[in-house]
Design an enzyme around this catalytic site. Structure first.
Site, mmCIF file in Angstrom:
data_model
loop_
_atom_site.group_PDB
_atom_site.id
_atom_site.type_symbol
_atom_site.label_atom_id
_atom_site.label_comp_id
_atom_site.label_asym_id
_atom_site.label_seq_id
_atom_site.Cartn_x
_atom_site.Cartn_y
_atom_site.Cartn_z
ATOM 1 N N ASN A 107 0.555 -1.163 0.447
ATOM 2 C CA ASN A 107 0.078 -0.065 -0.274
ATOM 3 C C ASN A 107 1.170 1.074 -0.140
ATOM 4 O OD1 ASN A 107 -2.095 2.307 0.408
ATOM 5 N ND2 ASN A 107 -3.301 0.430 1.744
ATOM 6 N N LYS A 124 3.273 1.127 3.210
ATOM 7 C CA LYS A 124 2.548 1.378 4.545
ATOM 8 C C LYS A 124 3.142 0.763 5.117
ATOM 9 C CE LYS A 124 -2.249 0.879 6.129
ATOM 10 N NZ LYS A 124 -3.991 0.985 5.482
ATOM 11 N N GLU A 143 -6.530 -5.489 4.448
ATOM 12 C CA GLU A 143 -5.867 -5.418 3.925
ATOM 13 C C GLU A 143 -4.241 -6.293 4.342
ATOM 14 O OE1 GLU A 143 -4.015 -1.007 4.400
ATOM 15 O OE2 GLU A 143 -6.034 -0.503 5.303
ATOM 16 N N CYS A 169 -3.142 6.069 7.010
ATOM 17 C CA CYS A 169 -3.991 5.765 7.055
ATOM 18 C C CYS A 169 -3.918 5.229 8.979
ATOM 19 C CB CYS A 169 -4.755 5.275 6.308
ATOM 20 S SG CYS A 169 -6.516 4.461 6.899
ATOM 21 N N ASN A 194 -8.328 5.297 4.663
ATOM 22 C CA ASN A 194 -9.937 4.888 3.840
ATOM 23 C C ASN A 194 -10.257 4.620 4.959
ATOM 24 O OD1 ASN A 194 -10.156 4.463 0.765
ATOM 25 N ND2 ASN A 194 -8.097 5.001 1.391
#
Ligand code: CDV
Length: 308
Positions: A107, A124, A143, A169, A194
């Protein structure tokens, strides 16, 4: 003063079968608004090119799953965004799902400067959710099935006349995220998110989503004397309501601009990067006041070990 005019380009929902071309059109429309308002950098959210696909379970070799990943950046489909940003002289931050040539999935977010050069790539670190299909949930948060945890950590980069950082996030909920960048002198952190309003493991938290979102970003900004640009993909996407509330947060911890819709919306602010030193050189003068020798556990221990 070191003013930097920033646009936080919140996105509304992206439908499951919305094409990249359509999404890129939306991003370019926001860039144009940014140009009209004098933005030097426009910040798009996490996974800004597709719907938030971890809400569905897909088998590992599913063509639909792979269709959500970018194998090159820019690609033929995203090149128009790069071209238009360069023509307008606006830098941008963009989150997307990355599939590397050797098969790793991250990500990811990139930062592109006003001349169109890639300045930074961040993958991420904190990957939330679960690994296996949990059909009892109203929707999935897979995820942890679809993305690897990056081991690259949090870097900062010189760009736009200051020191820039990126988080994505779930990273924003962890104080370590901000402090690791704070220790590298970060002056502005871009954070795309998100965040579904419903949190299946503890729905009691649902009504607190907006509060927690601002709480962590405002604290991170203040405690490290940095600007934080929090940008949502919000609204009801494929039946799942997600948090909007994009915000530009000053080093004082104050919100200086906030989205008022849950759709495509550009909020802008002129951010004085010199404001950071007011906090970095006083209350949060790390070199003078921090006591890292008393914080050893933070770097050495992962989970909680209570006393016997
Ligand atoms: N995309 C995310 O990282 N979302 C998480 C949710 C699932 C908890 C977040 O921290 O907002």
């Amino acid at each position: 003063m070191r003013p930097l005019t920033v646009g936080a380009a919140q996105l509304g929902p992206i439908a499951r079968y919305e094409t990249r071309a359509k999404v890129v059109e939306r991003l370019i429309a926001l860039l144009h608004q940014g140009a009209e308002r004098g933005c030097e950098v426009v910040v798009f959210p996490e996974l800004a090119l597709t719907t938030f696909f971890p809400r569905w379970y897909f088998p590992d070799d599913s063509p639909e799953l792979l269709s959500y990943f970018e194998t090159e950046m820019p690609s033929a489909q995203t090149q128009p965004l790069f071209d238009e940003a360069k023509r307008l002289g606006i830098g941008f931050h963009l989150g997307y799902a990355e599939l590397t040539p050797d098969g790793h999935r991250y990500n990811t977010a990139i930062l592109v400067d006003r001349s169109g050069s890639l300045v930074a790539k961040y993958r991420k670190v904190h990957i939330p959710g679960h690994e296996e299909h949990e059909p009892q949930r109203p929707f999935q948060h897979l995820e942890r099935r679809y993305f690897e945890e990056s081991t690259e950590g949090f870097s900062v980069w010189r760009a736009f006349g200051g020191v820039m950082g990126i988080a994505l996030c779930n990273d924003r909920r962890w104080p370590e995220t901000y402090r690791v960048m704070g220790l590298q002198g970060v002056e502005m952190i871009f954070i795309g998110y998100n965040t579904p309003l419903h949190y299946a493991p503890d729905p009691v938290q649902d009504p607190l989503q907006a509060f927690h979102n601002h709480l962590v970003m405002q604290a991170g900004a203040y405690q490290n004397g940095t600007w934080v640009i929090g940008v949502a993909k919000g609204g009801t996407e494929e039946g799942v309501e997600s948090l909007a509330h994009s915000a530009v947060i000053a080093p004082s911890g104050q919100i200086v601009a906030q989205a008022v819709t849950d759709g495509d919306e550009l909020i802008t602010a002129q951010c004085d990067l010199d404001w950071c030193s007011q906090y970095k050189d006083t209350l949060f003068d790390f070199g003078r006041y921090r006591r890292p020798e008393t914080y050893q556990l933070i770097g050495q221990q992962k989970g909680v070990i209570p006393p016997p």
